[in-house]
Design an enzyme around this catalytic site. Structure first.
Site, PDB file in Angstrom:
ATOM      1  N   ARG A  61       0.850  -1.205   0.000  1.00  0.00           N
ATOM      2  CA  ARG A  61       0.000   0.000   0.000  1.00  0.00           C
ATOM      3  C   ARG A  61       0.884   1.253   0.000  1.00  0.00           C
ATOM      4  O   ARG A  61       0.606   2.234  -0.648  1.00  0.00           O
ATOM      5  CB  ARG A  61      -0.917   0.056   1.229  1.00  0.00           C
ATOM      6  CG  ARG A  61      -1.822  -1.157   1.478  1.00  0.00           C
ATOM      7  CD  ARG A  61      -3.004  -1.173   0.548  1.00  0.00           C
ATOM      8  NE  ARG A  61      -2.654  -1.573  -0.799  1.00  0.00           N
ATOM      9  CZ  ARG A  61      -2.310  -2.818  -1.165  1.00  0.00           C
ATOM     10  NH1 ARG A  61      -2.251  -3.792  -0.284  1.00  0.00           N
ATOM     11  NH2 ARG A  61      -2.013  -3.094  -2.422  1.00  0.00           N
ATOM     12  N   VAL A  93      -5.184   6.823   5.222  1.00  0.00           N
ATOM     13  CA  VAL A  93      -3.812   6.777   5.728  1.00  0.00           C
ATOM     14  C   VAL A  93      -2.822   7.266   4.666  1.00  0.00           C
ATOM     15  O   VAL A  93      -1.625   7.355   4.932  1.00  0.00           O
ATOM     16  CB  VAL A  93      -3.443   5.350   6.227  1.00  0.00           C
ATOM     17  CG1 VAL A  93      -4.271   4.990   7.451  1.00  0.00           C
ATOM     18  CG2 VAL A  93      -3.614   4.294   5.147  1.00  0.00           C
ATOM     19  N   HIS A 109      -7.147   7.781  11.323  1.00  0.00           N
ATOM     20  CA  HIS A 109      -6.784   6.357  11.292  1.00  0.00           C
ATOM     21  C   HIS A 109      -5.305   6.122  11.049  1.00  0.00           C
ATOM     22  O   HIS A 109      -4.914   5.050  10.616  1.00  0.00           O
ATOM     23  CB  HIS A 109      -7.624   5.629  10.232  1.00  0.00           C
ATOM     24  CG  HIS A 109      -9.088   5.592  10.571  1.00  0.00           C
ATOM     25  ND1 HIS A 109     -10.075   5.255   9.682  1.00  0.00           N
ATOM     26  CD2 HIS A 109      -9.727   5.845  11.749  1.00  0.00           C
ATOM     27  CE1 HIS A 109     -11.263   5.315  10.284  1.00  0.00           C
ATOM     28  NE2 HIS A 109     -11.069   5.684  11.530  1.00  0.00           N
TER      29      HIS A 109
END
Ligand code: APR
Length: 237
Positions: A61, A93, A109
């Site tokens: 990611r 994020v 988050h």
């Protein structure tokens, strides 16, 4: 004559705002996130079961995030700082709001480009590059984990987020399914009288909320429409 301070615009963003930058949302793919069950990669239980898998998942990611560019929606929100005092509360994020130039961002988050100690959650570090490995440790010797709030974990930034929404003079909710709490409950802290824009091609179903303006569009065009609507909104003094 006194000059009125800029109006306070608070924006809650979710995965949908980054979709046009090529980052997949969570729930548009049969509940799977890049082929993984959320429980495997976004819970403390998943981490305890298979740390290597979780680290690798976030490494991939992070790699994608390093390459991603902010889209028209991120850029417009940064530009709105010329006319409004903008606070971004993001569930994402990624760092696309930062890359676009927004200056006040609350990451509810966590942040993909940071690591966190597993013995003291207050200790975080920027990650240089894309990879966090087994054996990378914090100053207290514990394995580092991604600095991401997983399901079942507290959301310490909620205090700051609630304060921002309570003081907002306009609210925008962009690209979130509004299914994940406590973030989804933030809208309840907004004053009844303020305008609340929801920008999402598939408007989440919400109970009746005063002054709610759905804009059923992708973020890129939706934010520009919201700007126009804000210009003609008659703010109370
Ligand atoms: N523009 C705006 N919205 C879009 C776009 C787009 N181009 N494409 C998709 N969307 C919308 C979808 O219609 C959906 O309502 O974005 C929303 C994405 O919802 P989710 O995938 O559920 O993402 P989000 O609400 O951010 O998830 C919340 O859940 O998995 C956890 O911690 C994770 O922060 C995440 C939280």
């Amino acid at each position: 004559m006194e000059l009125r301070q800029k109006r306070r615009l608070v924006v809650l963003t979710g995965a949908g705002i980054s979709a046009e930058s090529g980052i997949r949302t969570f729930r548009d793919d049969n509940g799977l996130w890049e082929g993984h069950d959320l429980a495997e990669v976004a819970t403390p239980e998943g981490w305890n079961k298979n740390r290597a898998l979780v680290l690798d998942f976030y490494n991939q990611r992070r790699k994608a995030c390093l390459k991603a560019k902010p889209n028209a929606a991120h850029l417009k929100l940064a530009e709105l700082e010329d006319s409004y005092e903008v606070t971004i509360i993001t569930q994402n994020v990624d760092d696309l709001h930062e890359k676009a130039g927004s200056s006040h961002i609350i990451h509810l988050h966590g942040e993909l480009c940071k690591s966190q100690s597993t013995v003291d959650p207050r200790i975080t570090y920027p990650i240089d590059g894309w990879e966090l490995k087994l054996g990378d440790t914090c100053e207290k010797g514990s394995q580092l984990r991604p600095f991401v709030v997983w399901f079942g974990e507290p959301v310490p930034k909620m205090v700051e987020a609630i304060a921002a929404v309570s003081q907002a003079e306009a609210l925008a909710v962009i690209g979130t399914s509004m299914l994940v709490y406590p973030a989804a409950g933030l809208i309840d802290y907004a004053e009844e009288a303020i305008p609340k824009f929801i920008i999402d091609p598939s408007i989440p179903s919400l109970y009746p909320i005063a002054n709610l303006f759905p804009i059923a569009e992708k973020a890129g065009t939706g934010v520009a429409k919201m700007e126009k609507a804000l210009q003609s909104w008659e703010f109370e003094d």
